[in-house]
Design a protein around this motif. Structure first.
Motif, PDB file in Angstrom:
ATOM      1  N   UNK A 289       3.815   6.048 -49.133  1.00 14.72           N
ATOM      2  CA  UNK A 289       2.779   5.928 -48.829  1.00 14.72           C
ATOM      3  C   UNK A 289       1.747   6.221 -49.813  1.00 14.72           C
ATOM      4  N   UNK A 290       0.343   5.425 -49.678  1.00 17.56           N
ATOM      5  CA  UNK A 290      -0.025   5.700 -50.680  1.00 17.56           C
ATOM      6  C   UNK A 290      -1.764   6.413 -49.715  1.00 17.56           C
ATOM      7  N   UNK A 291      -2.325   7.297 -50.616  1.00 12.03           N
ATOM      8  CA  UNK A 291      -3.328   8.260 -49.869  1.00 12.03           C
ATOM      9  C   UNK A 291      -5.196   7.448 -50.887  1.00 12.03           C
ATOM     10  N   UNK A 292      -6.072   6.589 -49.953  1.00 12.60           N
ATOM     11  CA  UNK A 292      -7.217   6.756 -50.380  1.00 12.60           C
ATOM     12  C   UNK A 292      -8.438   7.188 -49.972  1.00 12.60           C
ATOM     13  N   UNK A 293      -9.186   8.203 -50.352  1.00 15.71           N
ATOM     14  CA  UNK A 293      -9.715   8.803 -49.646  1.00 15.71           C
ATOM     15  C   UNK A 293     -11.784   8.585 -50.442  1.00 15.71           C
ATOM     16  N   UNK A 294     -12.633   7.985 -48.972  1.00 17.01           N
ATOM     17  CA  UNK A 294     -14.193   7.695 -49.251  1.00 17.01           C
ATOM     18  C   UNK A 294     -14.613   8.110 -48.886  1.00 17.01           C
TER      19      UNK A 294
ATOM     20  N   UNK B 166      -4.381   5.146 -45.220  1.00 16.29           N
ATOM     21  CA  UNK B 166      -3.734   5.388 -45.802  1.00 16.29           C
ATOM     22  C   UNK B 166      -2.339   3.490 -45.497  1.00 16.29           C
ATOM     23  N   UNK B 167      -1.836   4.003 -46.702  1.00 17.90           N
ATOM     24  CA  UNK B 167      -1.395   2.528 -46.801  1.00 17.90           C
ATOM     25  C   UNK B 167       0.100   2.776 -47.482  1.00 17.90           C
ATOM     26  N   UNK B 168       0.969   1.685 -47.584  1.00 14.45           N
ATOM     27  CA  UNK B 168       2.900   1.774 -47.649  1.00 14.45           C
ATOM     28  C   UNK B 168       3.653   1.830 -46.175  1.00 14.45           C
ATOM     29  N   UNK B 169       5.052   2.116 -46.212  1.00 13.35           N
ATOM     30  CA  UNK B 169       5.808   1.929 -44.593  1.00 13.35           C
ATOM     31  C   UNK B 169       6.523   3.774 -44.518  1.00 13.35           C
ATOM     32  N   UNK B 170       6.639   3.127 -43.322  1.00 12.03           N
ATOM     33  CA  UNK B 170       7.389   3.988 -42.627  1.00 12.03           C
ATOM     34  C   UNK B 170       8.356   3.901 -41.844  1.00 12.03           C
ATOM     35  N   UNK B 171       9.791   4.094 -41.384  1.00  9.85           N
ATOM     36  CA  UNK B 171      11.266   3.998 -40.779  1.00  9.85           C
ATOM     37  C   UNK B 171      10.567   3.853 -39.629  1.00  9.85           C
ATOM     38  N   UNK B 172       9.384   4.825 -38.882  1.00  4.99           N
ATOM     39  CA  UNK B 172       9.253   4.470 -37.049  1.00  4.99           C
ATOM     40  C   UNK B 172       7.489   4.971 -36.944  1.00  4.99           C
ATOM     41  N   UNK B 173       7.263   4.851 -35.390  1.00  3.80           N
ATOM     42  CA  UNK B 173       6.168   5.473 -34.886  1.00  3.80           C
ATOM     43  C   UNK B 173       6.282   7.070 -34.869  1.00  3.80           C
TER      44      UNK B 173
ATOM     45  N   UNK C  40      -7.797   5.891 -41.288  1.00  2.49           N
ATOM     46  CA  UNK C  40      -7.989   4.750 -40.873  1.00  2.49           C
ATOM     47  C   UNK C  40      -6.156   4.222 -41.428  1.00  2.49           C
ATOM     48  N   UNK C  41      -4.859   3.693 -40.234  1.00  2.00           N
ATOM     49  CA  UNK C  41      -3.851   3.836 -41.013  1.00  2.00           C
ATOM     50  C   UNK C  41      -3.520   2.167 -41.242  1.00  2.00           C
ATOM     51  N   UNK C  42      -3.477   1.566 -41.952  1.00  2.00           N
ATOM     52  CA  UNK C  42      -2.837   0.819 -42.538  1.00  2.00           C
ATOM     53  C   UNK C  42      -1.333   0.543 -42.967  1.00  2.00           C
ATOM     54  N   UNK C  43      -0.452   1.159 -42.599  1.00  2.97           N
ATOM     55  CA  UNK C  43       1.048   1.555 -42.476  1.00  2.97           C
ATOM     56  C   UNK C  43       1.624   0.910 -41.627  1.00  2.97           C
ATOM     57  N   UNK C  44       2.513  -0.256 -42.376  1.00  2.65           N
ATOM     58  CA  UNK C  44       3.695  -0.884 -41.933  1.00  2.65           C
ATOM     59  C   UNK C  44       4.743  -0.301 -41.290  1.00  2.65           C
ATOM     60  N   UNK C  45       4.939  -0.815 -39.749  1.00  2.00           N
ATOM     61  CA  UNK C  45       6.790   0.057 -39.659  1.00  2.00           C
ATOM     62  C   UNK C  45       7.747  -0.696 -39.746  1.00  2.00           C
ATOM     63  N   UNK C  46       9.162  -0.571 -40.410  1.00  2.00           N
ATOM     64  CA  UNK C  46       9.982  -1.249 -41.336  1.00  2.00           C
ATOM     65  C   UNK C  46      11.019  -0.994 -40.194  1.00  2.00           C
TER      66      UNK C  46
END
Length: 216
Positions: free
Chosen positions: A172-177, A183-190, A210-216
């Motif tokens: 997971x990558x974290x960007x703060x402004x 939040x970006x990157x991949x997770x395994x489940x909800x 801002x949730x830009x995470x993808x579920x694998x």
């Protein structure tokens, strides 16, 4: 991988299992692992519970909410009565004054605005109001004011992820402004996605996630 038919069956079973949901109020359709919930829950808390129940089922890629709350006649209140009840709950349960958080109600839909020192209070206010009778929906426009620096926020979120979801933290990558965390990157489940979001919201100084995470 589960088929759409299997997911539909498991989501319907999860809705029946959840005591906060009357499964007869909710319709379920699944296409390409994307779940659409329809129907007319009798309160806003049930609507939220149905959405969370669908998200808990492994294999669900996304949830589309097309539900509309229809209050039983006994729960219908005037907007003035609802606003007064919300102010009382925020004061006695969350400890927020009328000066800190303003309340607006239109057809049972509550809009909260104002400023609080941390995101925890903002979330607590929303959760408290969401479970009140007579409420058909909640919009949270509360601003979070904090003197935390961008580096401090990112560092604290990173440490929280290591504590709460160590496996996910590596991806997971974290960007703060300006207090807004992306939040970006991949997770395994909800469930993992929810844990990551919770860790981000818990950090002092966070105004939005801002949730830009993808579920694998």
């Amino acid at each position: 991988m589960k088929t759409d038919k299997q997911l539909k069956q498991e989501i319907e079973e999860e809705l029946e299992y959840d005591p906060a949901v009357n499964s007869a109020d909710i319709g379920v359709e699944v296409s390409g692992r994307v779940v659409t919930l329809s129907g007319h829950p009798t309160n806003y808390a049930e609507k939220l519970a149905a959405e969370k129940a669908a998200q808990r089922v492994a294999g669900v890629k996304a949830v589309v909410v097309e539900m509309e709350v229809r209050l039983p006649r006994a729960d219908v209140r005037s907007d003035e009565d609802t606003a007064n009840a919300v102010r009382s709950m925020l004061h006695w349960t969350v400890g927020l004054s009328e000066e800190a958080v303003k309340v607006q109600v239109e057809k049972g839909w509550v809009t909260l605005s104002g400023a609080v020192p941390n995101a925890h209070l903002s979330h607590l206010a929303t959760r408290t109001v969401s479970h009140m009778r007579g409420v058909t929906g909640v919009s949270n426009l509360i601003d979070v004011s904090s003197g935390e620096s961008v580096n401090n926020i990112a560092e604290k979120i990173g440490r929280a992820l290591q504590r709460h979801a160590e496996r996910e933290a590596k991806h997971i990558q974290i960007n703060v402004r300006d207090g807004s965390v992306t939040l970006t990157g991949k997770v395994g489940s909800y469930a993992e996605r929810s844990a990551v979001r919770g860790a981000a919201w818990s950090a002092p100084g966070v105004r939005a996630v801002i949730d830009d995470l993808d579920i694998e």
